[in-house]
Write a protein that holds these residues in place. Sequence first.
Motif, short mmCIF file in Angstrom:
data_model
loop_
_atom_site.label_atom_id
_atom_site.label_comp_id
_atom_site.label_asym_id
_atom_site.label_seq_id
_atom_site.Cartn_x
_atom_site.Cartn_y
_atom_site.Cartn_z
N ARG A 94 0.77 -1.35 0.06
CA ARG A 94 0.00 -0.10 -0.01
C ARG A 94 0.48 1.11 0.40
NH1 ARG A 94 -3.31 -3.31 3.51
NH2 ARG A 94 -1.84 -2.09 5.05
N ALA A 95 1.75 1.57 0.67
CA ALA A 95 2.74 2.71 1.08
C ALA A 95 3.59 2.64 -0.21
CB ALA A 95 3.62 2.60 1.94
N GLY A 149 2.01 5.78 -7.12
CA GLY A 149 1.35 7.42 -7.45
C GLY A 149 0.82 8.60 -7.29
N SER A 150 1.68 8.60 -5.85
CA SER A 150 1.49 10.30 -6.11
C SER A 150 1.89 10.90 -6.35
CB SER A 150 1.65 10.35 -4.46
OG SER A 150 2.72 10.44 -3.84
N ALA A 151 3.88 10.83 -7.31
CA ALA A 151 4.52 10.76 -7.48
C ALA A 151 4.35 11.37 -8.78
CB ALA A 151 5.98 9.82 -7.51
N TYR A 155 0.78 -1.40 -10.22
CA TYR A 155 1.24 -1.87 -10.80
C TYR A 155 3.13 -2.61 -9.77
CZ TYR A 155 5.78 -2.52 -14.11
OH TYR A 155 7.36 -3.19 -15.18
N ALA A 156 3.70 -1.46 -8.95
CA ALA A 156 4.46 -1.83 -8.61
C ALA A 156 3.89 -2.98 -7.29
CB ALA A 156 4.71 -0.26 -7.70
N ALA A 157 2.65 -2.67 -6.61
CA ALA A 157 2.48 -3.66 -5.98
C ALA A 157 2.08 -5.38 -6.29
CB ALA A 157 0.63 -3.25 -5.07
N GLY A 187 3.99 -6.37 -8.74
CA GLY A 187 4.89 -6.96 -8.63
C GLY A 187 5.88 -7.08 -7.49
N VAL A 188 5.43 -6.72 -6.76
CA VAL A 188 5.67 -7.50 -5.19
C VAL A 188 5.60 -8.85 -4.58
CG1 VAL A 188 6.20 -6.46 -2.26
CG2 VAL A 188 6.64 -5.09 -4.23
N ASP A 189 3.96 -8.55 -4.81
CA ASP A 189 3.23 -9.96 -4.92
C ASP A 189 3.88 -11.15 -5.73
OD1 ASP A 189 1.37 -11.75 -3.80
OD2 ASP A 189 0.34 -11.69 -5.87
N LEU A 190 4.01 -10.68 -6.49
CA LEU A 190 4.97 -11.48 -7.72
C LEU A 190 6.48 -11.90 -7.46
CD1 LEU A 190 4.30 -9.85 -11.99
CD2 LEU A 190 3.77 -12.51 -10.49
#
Length: 247
Positions: A88-89, A95-97, A107-109, A111-114
């Motif tokens: 989430r962080a 997302g804010s950037a 998309y990044a989240a 990737g962490v799950d994968l």
Amino acid sequence: MGGSSLLPVLGLALLPSLGNLLGVALAEWRKPPEWLVGGALHAAAGIATAVAAIELIPRSQERIETWLLVAALFVGAICSAGIAKATRAIRDRIGSATGRATTWGAYAAIGVDLFTDGLMTGGGGAVARELGLLLALSQVAGNLPGGFAIAADFCSAKIPRGKRLRALAIYPLLPVIGALVGYVVLAGAGPLLTGFVLALFAGLLLIATIEDIVPEADQPKAKRRISSPSFALGFGALLLTSAYLGE
């Protein structure tokens, strides 16, 4: 059966990303009906529950005392909550950037799950060939909705097709990297470490299933006549596969 060598395990680690890529292909083609999404996710929940109950916990019980197994399950639950908080962080920060919290952050989240999926596949494959295969297969169905969702987000954000496909092409590398880490940790490890880590994986799977997959599966509001048999079908399919591979 004994553990597998490194290269086959890295090959198995491509299976979790296969689910994502199938979801991407589906999003590029057409939107599936909600009942199908809900049913597929309930089946994925049944598969994940079966992996923990039929494979991971019994293998852990063979190696460590029950009190230590319970402690490892608790640690796995804490790790699952930590991973959820971290994703989430990452999603919010990226997302804010970029100004697109629901696109590149998601998309990044994923990737962490994968990476986590690959970690379990690599660790399981180091313990037993069939365990690595079952862990990899169990993640295919569960990752399909994530691939569909991120591809749909990219389309909604009007990101050019070439750019989004290049970004999605990175996904298959992440579980392979995770599998390498998991394999190095458990290859040749003693029964205490192996049993503890397997129970930790079980805790990760169970908490992720209850806290993440099941609520997501209920969102499409699939009818009980679809969701309940789908869960049982997923559990039963894993049970049959486990029995067949164990022969």
